[in-house]
Design a protein around this motif. Structure first.
Motif, short mmCIF file in Angstrom:
data_model
loop_
_atom_site.label_atom_id
_atom_site.label_comp_id
_atom_site.label_asym_id
_atom_site.label_seq_id
_atom_site.Cartn_x
_atom_site.Cartn_y
_atom_site.Cartn_z
N ASP A 80 58.61 52.48 26.61
CA ASP A 80 58.13 52.69 25.25
C ASP A 80 58.55 51.54 24.33
O ASP A 80 57.76 51.08 23.50
CB ASP A 80 58.64 54.02 24.69
N GLN A 81 59.78 51.07 24.47
CA GLN A 81 60.27 49.96 23.65
C GLN A 81 59.48 48.69 23.94
O GLN A 81 59.09 47.98 23.01
CB GLN A 81 61.77 49.73 23.90
N ALA A 82 59.23 48.40 25.21
CA ALA A 82 58.44 47.21 25.57
C ALA A 82 57.02 47.32 25.02
O ALA A 82 56.46 46.33 24.54
CB ALA A 82 58.41 47.04 27.08
N ALA A 83 56.44 48.51 25.05
CA ALA A 83 55.10 48.70 24.51
C ALA A 83 55.09 48.48 23.00
O ALA A 83 54.18 47.82 22.47
CB ALA A 83 54.59 50.11 24.84
N ARG A 84 56.09 49.01 22.30
CA ARG A 84 56.18 48.78 20.85
C ARG A 84 56.31 47.31 20.54
O ARG A 84 55.66 46.79 19.62
CB ARG A 84 57.35 49.56 20.26
N GLU A 85 57.14 46.60 21.30
CA GLU A 85 57.33 45.16 21.07
C GLU A 85 56.04 44.39 21.34
O GLU A 85 55.70 43.46 20.60
CB GLU A 85 58.47 44.64 21.95
N ALA A 86 55.30 44.76 22.38
CA ALA A 86 54.04 44.09 22.69
C ALA A 86 53.01 44.32 21.58
O ALA A 86 52.31 43.37 21.17
CB ALA A 86 53.50 44.57 24.03
N VAL A 87 52.94 45.54 21.08
CA VAL A 87 52.00 45.83 19.99
C VAL A 87 52.41 45.07 18.73
O VAL A 87 51.57 44.47 18.05
CB VAL A 87 51.93 47.35 19.72
N ASP A 88 53.69 45.06 18.41
CA ASP A 88 54.16 44.33 17.23
C ASP A 88 53.85 42.84 17.34
O ASP A 88 53.42 42.22 16.35
CB ASP A 88 55.67 44.54 17.03
N ALA A 89 54.05 42.26 18.51
CA ALA A 89 53.74 40.84 18.72
C ALA A 89 52.24 40.57 18.57
O ALA A 89 51.83 39.58 17.96
CB ALA A 89 54.24 40.37 20.09
N ALA A 90 51.41 41.46 19.12
CA ALA A 90 49.96 41.28 19.02
C ALA A 90 49.50 41.40 17.57
O ALA A 90 48.64 40.62 17.12
CB ALA A 90 49.25 42.31 19.89
#
Length: 135
Positions: A80-90
């Motif tokens: 979940d943390q990696a997904a949040r970071e990927a969305v934030d970066a995008a």
């Protein structure tokens, strides 16, 4: 079947639980034979959650179940943390892209296209992006 139907109260509940436990035992055995360890973990977890006080489970098995659940929760949290970071970066990359002068100009053109009146010209060929406008 008549015997089962005639059971009442606690005897009926006990018979139902025994039937469910037997089904779980068969499912676990099939899963072990097929090396389906996720199914084994699922069924043993169900036993732990619903029947543990009523049936004897070894301390090692109880500890293993709790450890698997802790590991699963930790893995899910990392996912979940990696997904949040990927969305934030995008999102940050898209905001940065849209902040350029060229991107803003395209956005203004897109908005102007939306706001412009639409009129259909019979027999005239117009581009789909401009949409049959008369100016």
């Amino acid at each position: 079947m008549a015997w089962f139907i005639e059971l009442e109260g606690q005897r009926y509940e006990d018979a139902c639980n025994l039937g469910a436990l037997e089904e779980m035992r068969r499912d676990i055995q099939r899963a072990v034979r097929g090396s389906n360890w996720g199914t084994v973990a699922w069924e043993v977890g169900r036993l732990f959650d619903h029947y543990h006080p009523a049936i004897t489970m070894s301390l090692a098995l109880c500890n293993a179940i709790q450890r698997m659940r802790a590991l699963s929760a930790a893995a899910q949290e990392r996912h979940d943390q990696a997904a949040r970071e990927a969305v934030d970066a995008a999102v940050a990359a898209e905001v940065a892209r849209r902040a350029t002068e060229e991107a803003w100009q395209k956005e203004l053109e897109r908005r102007a296209d939306i706001d412009s009146p639409r009129v259909i010209l019979v027999g005239a060929q117009t581009s789909p992006s401009k949409g049959d406008q008369v100016t």
